[in-house]
Design a protein around this motif. Structure first.
Motif, short mmCIF file in Angstrom:
data_model
loop_
_atom_site.label_atom_id
_atom_site.label_comp_id
_atom_site.label_asym_id
_atom_site.label_seq_id
_atom_site.Cartn_x
_atom_site.Cartn_y
_atom_site.Cartn_z
N CYS A 162 26.95 49.83 -46.84
CA CYS A 162 28.30 49.52 -46.37
C CYS A 162 28.23 48.90 -44.98
O CYS A 162 27.42 49.32 -44.15
N ARG A 164 31.17 48.62 -43.18
CA ARG A 164 32.50 48.87 -42.58
C ARG A 164 32.45 49.83 -41.39
O ARG A 164 33.33 49.83 -40.56
N PHE A 165 31.49 50.69 -41.35
CA PHE A 165 31.31 51.58 -40.18
C PHE A 165 32.56 52.36 -39.80
O PHE A 165 33.02 52.32 -38.66
N VAL A 171 27.22 56.74 -44.08
CA VAL A 171 26.66 55.85 -45.11
C VAL A 171 26.01 54.59 -44.54
O VAL A 171 24.89 54.23 -44.95
N GLN A 206 28.89 52.34 -52.77
CA GLN A 206 29.50 53.06 -51.66
C GLN A 206 30.82 52.41 -51.28
O GLN A 206 31.77 53.06 -50.90
N HIS A 245 37.41 50.45 -50.96
CA HIS A 245 38.07 50.41 -49.66
C HIS A 245 39.32 49.54 -49.80
O HIS A 245 39.25 48.46 -50.38
N ARG A 284 39.35 52.08 -39.83
CA ARG A 284 39.60 51.72 -41.23
C ARG A 284 40.12 50.29 -41.36
O ARG A 284 40.11 49.72 -42.44
S1 SF4 Z 1 33.85 55.68 -45.58
FE1 SF4 Z 1 33.32 54.14 -47.13
S2 SF4 Z 1 33.96 52.19 -46.22
FE2 SF4 Z 1 33.83 53.67 -44.53
S3 SF4 Z 1 31.73 53.44 -43.73
FE3 SF4 Z 1 31.67 55.10 -45.25
S4 SF4 Z 1 31.07 54.07 -47.16
FE4 SF4 Z 1 31.75 52.47 -45.75
#
Ligand code: SF4
Length: 462
Positions: A162, A164-165, A171, A206, A245, A284
């Motif tokens: 991922c 997106r951090f 993850v 993910q 997401h 987000r």
């Molecule tokens: S919650 Fe989901 S979208 Fe956000 S960093 Fe973790 S895997 Fe990526």
């Protein structure tokens, strides 16, 4: 001579998939799966870093395994121990230092190298190996074809990692950056699964709807296009995908929900919070209204779409007003099911260092309030199905004789009395009762060719 491998899987569906693939990787070395660690020649803990105290749980399991290993050695045998998955990725060196019984540590991106590692430690009793690289090669190119027997439903990983951090999530650090498998590889694996009897495939990633795999036309395909291609596979009745997401839900995928009958009307779409302030702190990159508008568009495309979500309560700095905004969003959207958790810091993530951590009693109270609301919504959703006739894909024998169990399009477990030969078939079922976690049904019409014994007199389910 056959050897036995016991794999203990923690966490998400992707770990379930990875565990099966590790078993496939080991088959050429003569390893066959076993259900218990006692007597296993190799034990693999496929770990998850999402839950609180994940590493502590792994270390206590390793303590128990050490006793088994010692007993095996005392009896003149040998048991190898490997730790895989996200805890291995995050704390591999510490595992080797603190758990002397461990022979192998490998991360989620290197399990295609597992057979070589096992062969090395089999030859050299002193060897202890660690491989937590993010290799340049794609592990899927090196994995053998699937051997592990499948049932009616299967997972298929199409995307990993991922970019997106989100500030609470490990993850991106444990699984690395986003990678998507090529369309042809996914279609080929799906075709093999269907040929082996699978009727429903859940596509995993993910951040699965960030999928951008190389297409056969030389362009990048997004998830909507992939779903349409998979739906063309004869015998594949149902397609699902998880986890998504909101920012990656594009027009093509929304349209697919309205136009591809095999794409099931159930979507797990985490929102985490209903407060814009908290969503921003979580990184987000969408607002609560963005989520509302997205749900509107999805429900316009597929009016019976049922939604599931993830929620984190007690995120650092969350106020009573923020929490009230989450309850408001939940009330407005209406969820068929959901997962909700108290925030707990994950080492190495930005939110873990926030100075405004909330007291546990505040988190406890908020979680209880949210879960009460979500449970009521799930209950109401299930009760609304009573009297309806739903297509149920039967997957397994039930716990009671003469009972079969399957899933509705909305992922509800459905029990009914019926012959085992219904397993693998989609059958109309009239819902007669909503139980705590499942529905009870009756086969709605005699199934063609089965009329002798599919007439339901009574259901005997849990
Ligand atoms: S919650 Fe989901 S979208 Fe956000 S960093 Fe973790 S895997 Fe990526």
């Amino acid at each position: 001579m056959d050897k036995k491998v016991y794999v203990k899987t923690y966490g998400c569906q992707m770990n379930v998939y990875d565990s099966m693939r590790m078993t496939d990787v080991l088959a050429p070395l003569g390893y066959r799966p076993t259900e218990v660690p006692e007597g296993a020649d190799l034990v693999i803990l496929n770990t998850c870093h999402i839950r609180e105290k994940a590493a502590e749980k792994v270390f206590s399991e390793l303590g128990r395994l050490r006793l088994l290993k010692d007993a095996r050695r005392a009896a003149g045998g040998r048991m190898l121990i490997a730790v895989a998955g996200c805890v291995a990725q995050a704390q591999g060196e510490e595992i080797l230092a603190r758990a002397p019984g461990v022979d192998i540590v490998l991360g989620p991106q290197t399990y295609h190298r597992l057979a070589d590692m096992v062969a090395t430690v089999e030859r050299d009793a002193k060897a202890r190996l660690i491989d937590t690289d993010f290799p340049v090669e794609d592990k899927f190119d090196f994995l053998p074809e699937e051997r592990t027997p499948q049932g009616v439903t299967a997972f298929l990983t199409i995307q990993e990692g991922c970019d997106r951090f989100c500030t609470f999530c490990v993850v991106p650090y444990t699984r690395g950056g986003e990678q998507s498998r090529p369309v042809a590889a996914v279609v080929a694996e799906a075709g093999r699964l269907v040929a082996a009897g699978v009727r429903e495939i859940t596509l995993l990633g993910q951040n699965v709807n960030a999928y951008h795999g190389a297409g056969p036309d030389g362009r990048e395909w997004r998830l909507g296009a992939l779903v349409r291609r998979l739906a063309e596979i004869d015998g594949l009745d149902r397609i699902r995908y998880t986890t998504s997401h909101p920012r990656d839900m594009d027009d093509e995928l929304i349209a697919a929900h309205g136009e591809v009958p095999a794409l099931m009307p159930f979507l797990h779409l985490p929102v985490q919070s209903g407060s814009d302030r908290v969503l921003a702190a979580m990184n987000r990159r969408h607002t609560a209204d963005d989520y509302r508008r997205l749900v509107d568009r999805l429900r316009t495309a597929r009016p019976d779409l049922a939604l599931s979500s993830d929620f984190i309560v007690g995120f650092p700095g969350e106020t009573d007003q923020d929490f009230a905004a989450t309850l408001k969003l939940v009330n407005e959207i209406g969820f068929a099911q959901a997962f909700s958790f108290k925030y707990s810091p994950r080492p190495g993530t930005p939110a873990a260092d926030s100075p405004v951590q909330l007291p546990e009693d505040v988190k406890d109270a908020r979680l209880a309030g949210l879960q009460q609301l979500l449970r009521a919504q799930q209950d109401a959703f299930n009760h609304r199905q009573v009297g309806a006739v739903l297509p149920v894909l039967f997957q397994d024998a039930g716990r009671h004789d003469g009972q079969v169990v399957g899933r509705s399009p909305y992922l509800q477990a459905v029990h009914a009395v019926g012959p085992r030969r219904l397993i693998g078939r989609t059958v109309p079922v009239r819902v007669v009762a909503a139980l705590t976690n499942s529905l009870r049904g009756e086969i709605a019409d005699p199934v063609r060719g089965d009329s002798d014994d599919t007439t339901v007199e009574e259901t005997v389910c849990a």
